[in-house]
Design a protein around this motif. Structure first.
Motif, PDB file in Angstrom:
ATOM      1  N   LYS A   1       0.825  -1.201   0.000  1.00  0.00           N
ATOM      2  CA  LYS A   1       0.000   0.000   0.000  1.00  0.00           C
ATOM      3  C   LYS A   1       0.857   1.248   0.000  1.00  0.00           C
ATOM      4  CE  LYS A   1      -3.783   2.265   2.437  1.00  0.00           C
ATOM      5  NZ  LYS A   1      -4.693   2.229   3.608  1.00  0.00           N
ATOM      6  N   VAL A   2       1.948   1.199   0.818  1.00  0.00           N
ATOM      7  CA  VAL A   2       2.870   2.337   0.833  1.00  0.00           C
ATOM      8  C   VAL A   2       3.512   2.511  -0.539  1.00  0.00           C
ATOM      9  CG1 VAL A   2       5.022   3.222   1.805  1.00  0.00           C
ATOM     10  CG2 VAL A   2       3.301   2.186   3.299  1.00  0.00           C
ATOM     11  N   GLN A   3       3.982   1.401  -1.132  1.00  0.00           N
ATOM     12  CA  GLN A   3       4.573   1.467  -2.459  1.00  0.00           C
ATOM     13  C   GLN A   3       3.558   1.974  -3.484  1.00  0.00           C
ATOM     14  OE1 GLN A   3       6.087  -2.424  -3.305  1.00  0.00           O
ATOM     15  NE2 GLN A   3       7.760  -2.299  -1.802  1.00  0.00           N
ATOM     16  N   LEU A   4       2.338   1.452  -3.355  1.00  0.00           N
ATOM     17  CA  LEU A   4       1.301   1.867  -4.289  1.00  0.00           C
ATOM     18  C   LEU A   4       0.979   3.344  -4.141  1.00  0.00           C
ATOM     19  CD1 LEU A   4      -0.719   1.028  -6.458  1.00  0.00           C
ATOM     20  CD2 LEU A   4      -2.340   0.471  -4.646  1.00  0.00           C
ATOM     21  N   GLU A   5       0.922   3.795  -2.900  1.00  0.00           N
ATOM     22  CA  GLU A   5       0.661   5.219  -2.683  1.00  0.00           C
ATOM     23  C   GLU A   5       1.792   6.075  -3.243  1.00  0.00           C
ATOM     24  OE1 GLU A   5       0.113   5.540   1.486  1.00  0.00           O
ATOM     25  OE2 GLU A   5      -1.999   4.900   1.438  1.00  0.00           O
ATOM     26  N   GLU A   6       3.038   5.589  -3.083  1.00  0.00           N
ATOM     27  CA  GLU A   6       4.163   6.327  -3.664  1.00  0.00           C
ATOM     28  C   GLU A   6       4.072   6.349  -5.191  1.00  0.00           C
ATOM     29  OE1 GLU A   6       7.603   4.420  -2.160  1.00  0.00           O
ATOM     30  OE2 GLU A   6       7.470   5.335  -0.150  1.00  0.00           O
ATOM     31  N   GLU A   7       3.737   5.183  -5.756  1.00  0.00           N
ATOM     32  CA  GLU A   7       3.585   5.129  -7.212  1.00  0.00           C
ATOM     33  C   GLU A   7       2.449   6.037  -7.678  1.00  0.00           C
ATOM     34  OE1 GLU A   7       3.026   1.105  -8.288  1.00  0.00           O
ATOM     35  OE2 GLU A   7       5.082   0.478  -7.787  1.00  0.00           O
ATOM     36  N   VAL A   8       1.361   6.012  -6.914  1.00  0.00           N
ATOM     37  CA  VAL A   8       0.219   6.884  -7.278  1.00  0.00           C
ATOM     38  C   VAL A   8       0.623   8.343  -7.186  1.00  0.00           C
ATOM     39  CG1 VAL A   8      -2.078   7.627  -6.570  1.00  0.00           C
ATOM     40  CG2 VAL A   8      -1.532   5.190  -6.678  1.00  0.00           C
ATOM     41  N   ALA A   9       1.395   8.662  -6.137  1.00  0.00           N
ATOM     42  CA  ALA A   9       1.847  10.048  -5.984  1.00  0.00           C
ATOM     43  C   ALA A   9       2.762  10.445  -7.141  1.00  0.00           C
ATOM     44  CB  ALA A   9       2.565  10.226  -4.646  1.00  0.00           C
ATOM     45  N   GLU A  10       3.688   9.520  -7.497  1.00  0.00           N
ATOM     46  CA  GLU A  10       4.584   9.811  -8.617  1.00  0.00           C
ATOM     47  C   GLU A  10       3.799   9.956  -9.922  1.00  0.00           C
ATOM     48  OE1 GLU A  10       7.437   6.702  -8.697  1.00  0.00           O
ATOM     49  OE2 GLU A  10       8.522   7.393  -6.900  1.00  0.00           O
ATOM     50  N   ARG A  11       2.873   9.027 -10.140  1.00  0.00           N
ATOM     51  CA  ARG A  11       2.069   9.114 -11.365  1.00  0.00           C
ATOM     52  C   ARG A  11       1.193  10.361 -11.371  1.00  0.00           C
ATOM     53  NH1 ARG A  11      -0.001   2.831 -12.248  1.00  0.00           N
ATOM     54  NH2 ARG A  11       2.104   1.936 -12.563  1.00  0.00           N
ATOM     55  N   THR A  12       0.675  10.702 -10.180  1.00  0.00           N
ATOM     56  CA  THR A  12      -0.136  11.926 -10.091  1.00  0.00           C
ATOM     57  C   THR A  12       0.702  13.155 -10.415  1.00  0.00           C
ATOM     58  OG1 THR A  12      -1.526  10.898  -8.401  1.00  0.00           O
ATOM     59  CG2 THR A  12      -1.617  13.298  -8.599  1.00  0.00           C
ATOM     60  N   LEU A  13       1.938  13.178  -9.878  1.00  0.00           N
ATOM     61  CA  LEU A  13       2.832  14.296 -10.166  1.00  0.00           C
ATOM     62  C   LEU A  13       3.196  14.338 -11.649  1.00  0.00           C
ATOM     63  CD1 LEU A  13       4.528  16.645  -9.106  1.00  0.00           C
ATOM     64  CD2 LEU A  13       6.369  15.017  -8.622  1.00  0.00           C
ATOM     65  N   ALA A  14       3.504  13.140 -12.205  1.00  0.00           N
ATOM     66  CA  ALA A  14       3.821  13.086 -13.635  1.00  0.00           C
ATOM     67  C   ALA A  14       2.627  13.512 -14.478  1.00  0.00           C
ATOM     68  CB  ALA A  14       4.264  11.675 -14.014  1.00  0.00           C
ATOM     69  N   LEU A  15       1.427  13.060 -14.059  1.00  0.00           N
ATOM     70  CA  LEU A  15       0.215  13.445 -14.778  1.00  0.00           C
ATOM     71  C   LEU A  15      -0.023  14.954 -14.685  1.00  0.00           C
ATOM     72  CD1 LEU A  15      -2.288  12.602 -16.355  1.00  0.00           C
ATOM     73  CD2 LEU A  15      -3.439  12.187 -14.173  1.00  0.00           C
ATOM     74  N   LYS A  16       0.267  15.509 -13.495  1.00  0.00           N
ATOM     75  CA  LYS A  16       0.113  16.945 -13.315  1.00  0.00           C
ATOM     76  C   LYS A  16       1.062  17.712 -14.217  1.00  0.00           C
ATOM     77  CE  LYS A  16       0.169  20.519  -9.728  1.00  0.00           C
ATOM     78  NZ  LYS A  16       0.389  20.805  -8.290  1.00  0.00           N
ATOM     79  N   LYS A  17       2.328  17.238 -14.277  1.00  0.00           N
ATOM     80  CA  LYS A  17       3.292  17.889 -15.158  1.00  0.00           C
ATOM     81  C   LYS A  17       2.871  17.753 -16.618  1.00  0.00           C
ATOM     82  CE  LYS A  17       7.299  17.299 -12.111  1.00  0.00           C
ATOM     83  NZ  LYS A  17       8.643  16.684 -11.960  1.00  0.00           N
ATOM     84  N   THR A  18       2.379  16.554 -16.952  1.00  0.00           N
ATOM     85  CA  THR A  18       1.918  16.335 -18.333  1.00  0.00           C
ATOM     86  C   THR A  18       0.752  17.262 -18.663  1.00  0.00           C
ATOM     87  OG1 THR A  18       2.604  14.015 -18.205  1.00  0.00           O
ATOM     88  CG2 THR A  18       1.076  14.616 -19.959  1.00  0.00           C
ATOM     89  N   ARG A  19      -0.172  17.409 -17.723  1.00  0.00           N
ATOM     90  CA  ARG A  19      -1.305  18.314 -17.937  1.00  0.00           C
ATOM     91  C   ARG A  19      -0.844  19.755 -18.087  1.00  0.00           C
ATOM     92  NH1 ARG A  19      -5.875  16.071 -13.645  1.00  0.00           N
ATOM     93  NH2 ARG A  19      -6.446  14.174 -14.842  1.00  0.00           N
ATOM     94  N   GLN A  20       0.160  20.130 -17.234  1.00  0.00           N
ATOM     95  CA  GLN A  20       0.693  21.486 -17.357  1.00  0.00           C
ATOM     96  C   GLN A  20       1.326  21.704 -18.722  1.00  0.00           C
ATOM     97  OE1 GLN A  20       3.369  21.850 -14.040  1.00  0.00           O
ATOM     98  NE2 GLN A  20       1.738  22.232 -12.549  1.00  0.00           N
ATOM     99  N   LYS A  21       2.099  20.697 -19.188  1.00  0.00           N
ATOM    100  CA  LYS A  21       2.692  20.800 -20.521  1.00  0.00           C
ATOM    101  C   LYS A  21       1.615  20.876 -21.602  1.00  0.00           C
ATOM    102  CE  LYS A  21       7.012  18.385 -19.435  1.00  0.00           C
ATOM    103  NZ  LYS A  21       7.862  17.201 -19.735  1.00  0.00           N
ATOM    104  N   MET A  22       0.582  20.041 -21.447  1.00  0.00           N
ATOM    105  CA  MET A  22      -0.512  20.047 -22.425  1.00  0.00           C
ATOM    106  C   MET A  22      -1.244  21.380 -22.407  1.00  0.00           C
ATOM    107  SD  MET A  22      -2.061  16.190 -22.055  1.00  0.00           S
ATOM    108  CE  MET A  22      -3.353  16.547 -23.242  1.00  0.00           C
TER     109      MET A  22
END
Length: 231
Positions: free
Chosen positions: A89-110
């Motif tokens: 769950k901790v790993q998953l939350e970290e992955e979700v946080a990383e993916r959320t951050l990456a998605l946020k950056k991708t959205r900002q770029k878009m």
């Protein structure tokens, strides 16, 4: 009074713990072999304990089992399952946080790219509008020049027609004058043939000149004559 209430609450907690321990013993009794060692949980038992009791979602249950079986041949105990679930769950939350951050950056770029596209579109529309206006002005200028050219052509045509008329009139006058000059002014029949001297008037034919003593135009005495031959 407060003392007895505390004692009652403590007794109730003790009875709850005893009941939980009894239920745990009952749940593990089926897994105790002849030697008294507790065996690993069966798949159905784990599923009933963890999924059907709504403690964990079925997808998470399968994911934890798959992760556990990478390094173990048997199914995990409840404690092992919970510990591995917390880690995952901790790993998953970290992955979700990383993916959320990456998605946020991708959205900002878009969003930035979309903004650039919108600005480029506005610039293109502005240039297109300016070109259309320039084209419209050029068309209007061409129409104006065509109208002016047509007016000039009509004026030129009228001038040419007037010039032709004047030329025709002048030619007619010249022909009339020539005809008048070539015709004898006395008999009005024969061609002018004699030049009077000294006045140099050419006005009569040879027959009429022989009968005249003075020039019919200036009334000067005729002293001599010259026979004229037309080309």
């Amino acid at each position: 009074m407060t003392y007895w209430i505390g004692k009652c609450i403590e007794a109730q907690r003790s009875s709850t713990k005893l009941m939980s321990a009894f239920q745990h013993i009952e749940s593990t009794r089926s897994r105790i072999d002849d030697s008294g060692i507790i065996q690993k949980h069966a798949y159905e038992e784990l599923q009933n304990s963890l999924v059907k009791s709504r403690l964990y979602p079925h997808d998470d249950f399968e994911r934890v089992l798959k992760e556990h079986q990478k390094n173990n041949d048997s199914l995990p105990s409840l404690e092992e399952f919970e510990e591995l679930y917390r880690k995952m769950k901790v790993q998953l939350e970290e992955e979700v946080a990383e993916r959320t951050l990456a998605l946020k950056k991708t959205r900002q770029k878009m969003n930035k790219k979309n903004q650039q596209l919108v600005e480029s579109r506005h610039k293109y529309e502005d240039r297109l509008r300016q070109q259309q206006q320039a084209l419209q002005q050029a068309r209007e200028e061409i129409e104006r020049l065509n109208g002016q050219l047509q007016v000039e052509r009509r004026s030129k045509q009228e001038l040419e027609e007037n010039l032709d008329q004047k030329r025709q009139q002048k030619l007619s006058i010249d022909l009339f004058i020539q005809a008048q000059r070539a015709e004898c002014k006395v008999c009005l029949v024969e061609e002018v043939q004699v030049l009077f001297l000294p006045c140099r008037h050419l006005v009569t034919c040879e027959k009429c000149a022989n009968r005249l003593g003075q020039c019919p135009l200036c009334r000067e005495n005729i002293q001599d004559t010259i026979r004229v031959f037309w080309a």
